[in-house]
Design an enzyme around this catalytic site. Structure first.
Site, PDB file in Angstrom:
ATOM      1  N   SER A   1      -5.974   2.911   4.939  1.00 34.44           N
ATOM      2  CA  SER A   1      -5.440   2.250   3.748  1.00 34.44           C
ATOM      3  C   SER A   1      -6.560   1.532   2.997  1.00 34.44           C
ATOM      4  CB  SER A   1      -4.342   1.255   4.142  1.00 34.44           C
ATOM      5  OG  SER A   1      -3.451   1.028   3.080  1.00 34.44           O
TER       6      SER A   1
ATOM      7  N   SER B   1       0.793  -1.236   0.000  1.00 38.27           N
ATOM      8  CA  SER B   1       0.000   0.000   0.000  1.00 38.27           C
ATOM      9  C   SER B   1       0.820   1.279   0.000  1.00 38.27           C
ATOM     10  CB  SER B   1      -0.952   0.010   1.205  1.00 38.27           C
ATOM     11  OG  SER B   1      -2.031  -0.863   0.975  1.00 38.27           O
TER      12      SER B   1
ATOM     13  N   LYS C   1       0.018   3.608  -2.713  1.00 44.18           N
ATOM     14  CA  LYS C   1      -1.064   4.584  -2.602  1.00 44.18           C
ATOM     15  C   LYS C   1      -0.532   6.017  -2.567  1.00 44.18           C
ATOM     16  CE  LYS C   1      -4.685   1.810  -0.322  1.00 44.18           C
ATOM     17  NZ  LYS C   1      -4.132   0.457  -0.176  1.00 44.18           N
TER      18      LYS C   1
END
Length: 410
Positions: free
Chosen positions: A172, A114, A117
């Site tokens: 997240s 993640s 991101k």
């Protein structure tokens, strides 16, 4: 115009196709319903994966030739490194000057989880108006991977963009990512936009296949590239605010009778939960975890007039807090090294602007793509065989099934 193919030629081509597919099947990972087998090219250090491997012999030299070398890279007058650093890759840099103060395997392409991101936010934040809203449909949430982290988006409910971004940065939430991607024109467009943004930043190790960082065969980034994404993102005031928010309220749904509920940041160095103390002067960043990527973490902190950026990828000691321990150690090291250690490279990959001469790319040196797919093995695309004969051309392709999906991810 189609050319006729004789029965003899057709039988020969079918036989060749059968041989190729059988060989590819033997080489590819077997995936059974509910219980996928371990892929032959599991990410080094991933829980349940193969033993640790060495970094590629030829890595990108963007930002300086020394950054393309394997192992720890330190300049003159650098302080001693903290003991027992187990991460496969890390980078410590000065955000203001762009100097890379130290690194380990800076350009090793690895699954980012993640932390990708950050690139999503750096790409999409400017494209989606701050005051935009969206009524979420079931279609918006299609394509999310099994076991994805989520903030709790409810189809049929309308959400403000600011709330969705808090869902991305604090929890997240892959569900929040997919809704924002829909607001940006869809997942495919967003993935393409992210790749363009990565290329524009000089992040040549990054190959984007999902907007949320969920494991996908061939999706990779590097500690160098993730540091670029954090540095670029922090120039956007909204990015900086969201990544530095420790807790917030999120709009409720049927389960909360419409009442907002509290969410805290999964970046425990920022939120200070579950036994991890807050880091003094922390600006914020992004953490991640999947089965294949292990733990990943990128942070920015400020002290004594310096802003230090650190990215840590996949500590080999599989303790829950290890990524935070190594991050804390490297942030401390970075503040000690700032203004003293000779840099080993720069976050500006353009040689003309920095004076650093980037050496030959990994593509030139090894024949593999800049994304580093050649180094890891791109299992997403199987073998292609082209048979050319007087009767025509037959192209046989086989897509291997994806490597095992993460059963848990942030």
């Amino acid at each position: 115009m189609r050319l006729p193919i004789s029965p003899q030629v057709r039988r020969a081509l079918v036989a060749l196709a059968t041989t190729v597919v059988a060989a590819a099947t033997a080489a590819g990972p077997a995936v059974a319903s509910g219980s996928p087998a371990k892929p032959p090219r599991a990410t080094p250090g991933a829980p349940g994966g193969e033993a640790k491997k060495e970094p590629p012999a030829a890595m990108s030299q963007a930002g300086g030739a020394q950054l393309g070398k394997p192992g720890d890279q330190l300049g003159a007058d650098a302080p001693a490194l903290p003991p027992d650093l187990s991460a496969l890759s890390w980078v410590v840099a000065d955000a203001d000057s762009g100097q890379v103060l130290g690194a380990r395997n800076a350009h090793w392409p690895l699954p980012p989880a993640s932390t990708l991101k950050m690139l999503f936010a750096d790409t999409v934040l400017p494209a989606v108006p701050h005051d935009a809203s969206r009524k979420v449909s079931d279609e918006d949430l299609k394509g999310m991977g099994d076991g994805s982290s989520a903030v709790g988006i409810v189809p049929g409910q309308t959400y403000q963009a600011a709330d969705l971004w808090r869902g991305v940065f604090l929890r997240s939430g892959n569900d929040a990512v997919h809704v924002l991607a829909a607001m940006n024109g869809g997942v495919d467009k967003t993935v393409a936009d992210m790749q363009k943004r990565a290329d524009a930043l000089g992040a040549k190790d990054t190959h984007v296949l999902s907007p949320d960082g969920y494991d996908a065969p061939g999706q990779v980034s590097s500690a160098y590239d993730l540091t670029l994404f954090l540095r670029a993102g922090l120039k956007n005031k909204d990015f900086k605010e969201y990544c530095g928010t420790a807790s917030a309220d999120f709009p409720g749904g049927p389960n909360t009778k419409g009442k907002p509920f509290g969410i805290s940041n999964t970046n425990r160095l920022l939120s200070g939960v579950d036994g991890v103390a807050k880091y003094p002067g922390l600006i914020g960043g992004k953490n991640g975890y999947t089965t294949n990527a292990g733990n990943t973490l990128a942070e920015a902190a400020q002290r004594d007039g310096h802003t230090i950026l650190v990215t840590v990828m996949n500590p080999q000691e599989n303790k829950r807090d290890k990524v935070y321990t190594e991050m804390r150690q490297l942030l401390d090291w970075g503040f000690t090294a700032a203004g003293k250690a000779k840099p080993v490279g720069t976050l500006d990959p353009t040689p003309r602007a920095t004076g650093y001469q980037a050496g030959p790319s990994a593509e030139t040196a090894s024949g593999s793509a800049d994304s580093g797919i050649g180094a890891l093995g791109w299992t997403g695309i199987g073998a292609a065989v082209i048979v050319v004969g007087g009767a025509g051309v037959l192209v046989l392709t086989r897509r291997r099934k994806a490597s095992p999906r993460s059963t848990r991810g942030i």
